[in-house]
Design a protein around this motif. Structure first.
Motif, short mmCIF file in Angstrom:
data_model
loop_
_atom_site.label_atom_id
_atom_site.label_comp_id
_atom_site.label_asym_id
_atom_site.label_seq_id
_atom_site.Cartn_x
_atom_site.Cartn_y
_atom_site.Cartn_z
N GLN A 120 17.64 81.85 41.75
CA GLN A 120 18.73 80.94 42.11
C GLN A 120 19.58 81.58 43.19
O GLN A 120 19.73 82.80 43.23
N SER A 160 25.75 78.69 46.20
CA SER A 160 26.04 78.24 47.55
C SER A 160 27.48 77.75 47.64
O SER A 160 28.07 77.31 46.67
N THR A 211 15.01 73.10 44.75
CA THR A 211 15.77 71.99 44.19
C THR A 211 17.22 72.42 44.17
O THR A 211 17.53 73.58 43.94
N VAL A 212 18.11 71.47 44.43
CA VAL A 212 19.54 71.78 44.47
C VAL A 212 20.22 71.09 43.30
O VAL A 212 20.05 69.89 43.09
N THR A 213 20.94 71.88 42.52
CA THR A 213 21.75 71.34 41.43
C THR A 213 23.19 71.71 41.73
O THR A 213 23.48 72.32 42.75
N GLU A 214 24.08 71.39 40.85
CA GLU A 214 25.51 71.62 41.05
C GLU A 214 25.83 73.08 41.42
O GLU A 214 25.79 73.97 40.58
N GLY A 215 26.11 73.33 42.70
CA GLY A 215 26.53 74.65 43.16
C GLY A 215 25.43 75.69 43.24
O GLY A 215 25.71 76.85 43.51
N ARG A 216 24.18 75.32 43.03
CA ARG A 216 23.08 76.28 43.04
C ARG A 216 21.85 75.68 43.71
O ARG A 216 21.54 74.50 43.55
#
Length: 189
Positions: A122, A125, A177-182
């Motif tokens: 991870q 970001s 894949t982009v999730t909340e803040g990562r």
């Protein structure tokens, strides 16, 4: 935490230590670059349920590898007691290339020895993580993995910079894949 095995990998110039943490086997690859000692910690993920519980996802339509995955952490080495406290490493100039190349060598060495199905990691970001960086951490990983190859320009001169070379071999495939803040990255064979 008890070190169960310690080996020097002469071909790679890395020291590998084996230990168990959170009921999973981990290997720490220690190396020196500049005046800092770094570690790449690779934790085994043999079950898809553990992989998912941690928050990772396989790319759509891609099955979890039969020979498992490995979760990668990277940090300045300050002892083995702070595994949950990984910081965002900052380095400037050519030192960053040496460090990232050593991280890449640790991953290659691990794969050659343990024949895993792939790696997962991870990248945080935005916000504090990217403060003071010329390029975001997420963009660095995107370029390193060959997920991004847009031209970049020198801010001072306006001249085109040399295209970044991906640090993974052509037989590997990277996904994001982009999730909340990562940003979650999966690299498979």
């Amino acid at each position: 935490m008890r070190i169960e095995e310690e080996v020097f990998l002469e071909d790679y110039g890395l020291r590998r230590k084996r230990f168990v943490y959170d009921r999973r086997v981990h290997h720490s690859y220690v190396f020196v670059a500049g005046n800092e000692t770094y570690t790449v910690i690779i934790g085994s993920l043999v079950e898809e349920m553990t992989f998912s519980r941690i928050g990772y996802e396989m790319p759509a339509g891609v099955p979890f590898p039969v020979n498992g995955m490995a979760e990668v952490y990277f940090d300045v080495f300050d002892g083995m007691g702070n595994l949950a406290d990984f910081r965002h490493v900052r380095f400037e100039g050519l030192g960053s290339a040496v460090v990232l190349q050593s991280v890449s060598l640790a991953l290659i060495a691990h794969n050659e020895i343990f024949h895993i199905g792939g790696f997962v990691f991870q990248a945080a970001s935005g916000g504090v993580v990217d403060m003071g960086r010329r390029i975001t951490l997420e963009e660095i990983y995107d370029y390193m993995l060959g997920l991004k190859n847009e031209p970049r320009y020198n801010k001072k001169t306006g001249l085109l910079k040399k295209a970044p070379r991906p640090l993974i071999s052509e037989d590997l495939q990277a996904y994001k894949t982009v999730t909340e803040g990562r940003a979650n990255y999966v690299v498979l064979h």
